[in-house]
Write a protein that holds these residues in place. Structure first.
Motif, PDB file in Angstrom:
ATOM      1  N   SER A 144       2.076 -33.327  23.474  1.00 24.87           N
ATOM      2  CA  SER A 144       3.389 -32.535  23.335  1.00 24.87           C
ATOM      3  C   SER A 144       3.272 -31.047  23.801  1.00 24.87           C
ATOM      4  CB  SER A 144       3.979 -31.840  21.398  1.00 24.87           C
ATOM      5  OG  SER A 144       2.674 -31.937  20.476  1.00 24.87           O
ATOM      6  N   THR A 146       1.627 -30.577  26.381  1.00 24.16           N
ATOM      7  CA  THR A 146       1.359 -30.539  28.570  1.00 24.16           C
ATOM      8  C   THR A 146       2.763 -30.434  28.493  1.00 24.16           C
ATOM      9  OG1 THR A 146      -0.633 -32.189  27.551  1.00 24.16           O
ATOM     10  CG2 THR A 146       1.253 -31.641  29.611  1.00 24.16           C
ATOM     11  N   LEU A 147       3.927 -31.104  27.589  1.00 27.72           N
ATOM     12  CA  LEU A 147       5.296 -31.731  27.965  1.00 27.72           C
ATOM     13  C   LEU A 147       5.845 -29.712  27.972  1.00 27.72           C
ATOM     14  CD1 LEU A 147       6.329 -34.681  26.111  1.00 27.72           C
ATOM     15  CD2 LEU A 147       5.534 -34.182  28.602  1.00 27.72           C
ATOM     16  N   GLU A 148       5.332 -29.289  27.153  1.00 26.96           N
ATOM     17  CA  GLU A 148       6.503 -27.770  26.489  1.00 26.96           C
ATOM     18  C   GLU A 148       5.869 -26.933  28.004  1.00 26.96           C
ATOM     19  OE1 GLU A 148       6.242 -23.842  23.641  1.00 26.96           O
ATOM     20  OE2 GLU A 148       4.645 -26.305  23.085  1.00 26.96           O
ATOM     21  N   ARG A 151       7.966 -28.594  31.025  1.00 30.13           N
ATOM     22  CA  ARG A 151       9.215 -27.776  31.052  1.00 30.13           C
ATOM     23  C   ARG A 151       9.173 -26.225  31.535  1.00 30.13           C
ATOM     24  NH1 ARG A 151       9.364 -30.290  26.166  1.00 30.13           N
ATOM     25  NH2 ARG A 151       9.706 -32.716  26.739  1.00 30.13           N
ATOM     26  N   LEU A 176       2.180 -38.840  35.727  1.00 29.63           N
ATOM     27  CA  LEU A 176       3.751 -38.658  34.369  1.00 29.63           C
ATOM     28  C   LEU A 176       4.322 -39.477  33.384  1.00 29.63           C
ATOM     29  CD1 LEU A 176       6.020 -35.527  36.491  1.00 29.63           C
ATOM     30  CD2 LEU A 176       4.139 -35.534  34.598  1.00 29.63           C
ATOM     31  N   ALA A 180       4.522 -39.486  29.607  1.00 30.50           N
ATOM     32  CA  ALA A 180       6.775 -39.590  28.997  1.00 30.50           C
ATOM     33  C   ALA A 180       6.704 -40.012  28.372  1.00 30.50           C
ATOM     34  CB  ALA A 180       7.421 -39.998  30.142  1.00 30.50           C
TER      35      ALA A 180
END
Length: 439
Positions: A144, A146-148, A151, A176, A180
């Protein structure tokens, strides 16, 4: 009676922060990377720069760059001046061109020149091809988190994220697609995979292409001598450069300049093309001189003049095929100079087999046209010899030029044309002179 004044809480906080940064820079870096850059910069701007220097080497380059641009100009200038040059280059490489140029303008001329030299790499080297805005992460970070970050940065070219250890050295990578589909609470270290290949910033395009092909990579990390990440080479960047090189090689092979474009000025085009046209004219006279030796033979048998271009044309095409395959092998590092004999022997055999096949077809056509067995024997023999010579020349010429340190694309075509014409003419007319009694 006197009373001691209460200590200033702000001064106490600054002293404690300074103590923590100096004594535990590695732990401080891990905590700072989880905070907003502006909030961190507000706290660090209250500390002297010598305190920040020990911390900066443990920050990931992208986080260090985000904090750097939020610091006061005096702090950022002093940090870039006192950090090891390679650390400064890794950090400012994360910035866009405009921000980087603004920061460099604040530095002394000598420091700015030193950093500029470190950021410059040879043409078509890994340093020129890499994307310096590569994100690096810690293996303890969650999906979470990392995704932030992903983005926020919106790096659309990224296919993987790379992990570094506490010393900033490259340790692993995560695709990636794995991020995901992973659970948000999973750490990056749990789904990380080893880095199978890295390359130095000065590595050439041939070495990079070989690594991409050998390991079937989508991206290739570029590292320094300490295995610290400098940037990422994306496969699309390599393909683009290869296409540009191929187009320039096509120009060079016909004697045009690599710098010439479709809308270049006429005088520029003439200046670049004329020298090679003059060279080509000289080689054409060499071929013509061979024909001149057999002038009396041609005068006696006019049919030879009709068939002469057939032999030269076929050998020229066969040589061009061998040349193209050999140059492609050299460009893609499928072969090297030491493979010259294997390549030559293969092309000679190809020339022999193709020569026999073409000779049979050509012989049938010549017999139907001339009804002369002697003329058929002449052109069939000459065709086989010319095709063998063309294969030999197409394989050997570019390899010899590479061995001599020359560009094979620039001169191979002209040399090959000369060789195939001279040998083709000499074989055809020489055999005709020997078998003149049958004509």
């Amino acid at each position: 009676m006197t009373t001691n004044a209460a200590p200033d809480p702000r001064a106490v906080d600054m002293a404690l922060t300074r103590k923590f940064l100096l004594d535990y820079p590695r732990d401080a870096a891990l905590k700072i990377e989880a905070l907003a850059p502006r909030d961190v910069a507000a706290v660090l701007s209250l500390q002297p720069v010598y305190v920040l220097l020990s911390l900066w080497r443990y920050l990931t380059p992208n986080v260090a760059a985000e904090i750097l641009v939020c610091l006061p100009e005096g702090h950022s200038r002093q940090l870039l001046s006192e950090l090891p040059p390679l650390d400064s280059v890794r950090m400012i490489g994360q910035l866009d061109d405009e921000t980087r140029d603004d920061l460099l303008k604040t530095l002394d001329e000598s420091i700015r020149r030193e950093l500029a030299e470190l950021m410059s790499y040879p043409e078509n080297s890994a340093g020129r091809l890499m994307d310096t805005r590569a994100l690096v992460f810690r293996d303890s970070m969650t999906i979470s988190e990392t995704l932030e970050i992903l983005r926020k940065r919106q790096l659309k070219t990224a296919r993987s994220v790379f992990l570094v250890d506490t010393e900033g050295r490259l340790s692993a990578k995560v695709h990636l697609q794995d991020i995901a589909i992973a659970d948000p609470g999973t750490s990056l270290g749990a789904i990380a995979k080893p880095v199978t290949a890295v390359v130095a910033g000065t590595a050439g395009k041939e070495e990079i292409s070989e690594l991409f092909e050998k390991h079937q990579l989508l991206d290739l990390p570029v590292v320094d001598i300490d295995r610290r990440l400098l940037g990422i080479i994306h496969h699309s960047s390599l393909v683009q450069v290869s296409q540009e090189d191929m187009s320039s090689d096509v120009l060079a092979m016909v004697g045009a300049s690599r710098e010439e474009r479709a809308l270049s000025k006429p005088l520029f085009a003439v200046q670049k093309r004329m020298p090679w046209l003059q060279v080509n004219l000289l080689t054409a006279f060499l071929a013509a001189s061979v024909v001149g030796i057999f002038e009396s033979t041609i005068a006696s048998f006019t049919a030879l003049a009709v068939l002469l271009p057939v032999v030269a044309g076929q050998s020229g095409n066969a040589g061009a095929q061998a040349l193209a395959v050999t140059m492609r092998g050299l460009a893609l590092r499928e072969i090297t100079v030491r493979h010259w004999f294997r390549v030559m022997f293969k092309e000679v055999r190809v020339g022999l087999i193709n020569g026999i096949g073409i000779a049979v077809t050509c012989g049938i056509g010549v017999f139907v046209w001339s009804q002369s067995i002697g003329l058929v024997l002449v052109i069939c023999s000459a065709m086989v010899l010319a095709m063998i010579a063309a294969g030999f020349a197409g394989a050997v010429v570019p390899i010899v030029l590479v061995r001599l340190g020359q560009d094979p694309a620039q001169a191979s075509s002209i040399i090959l044309t000369t060789v195939t014409d001279i040998i083709g003419f000499f074989a055809f007319l020489g055999i005709a002179a020997l078998l003149s009694g049958l004509l």
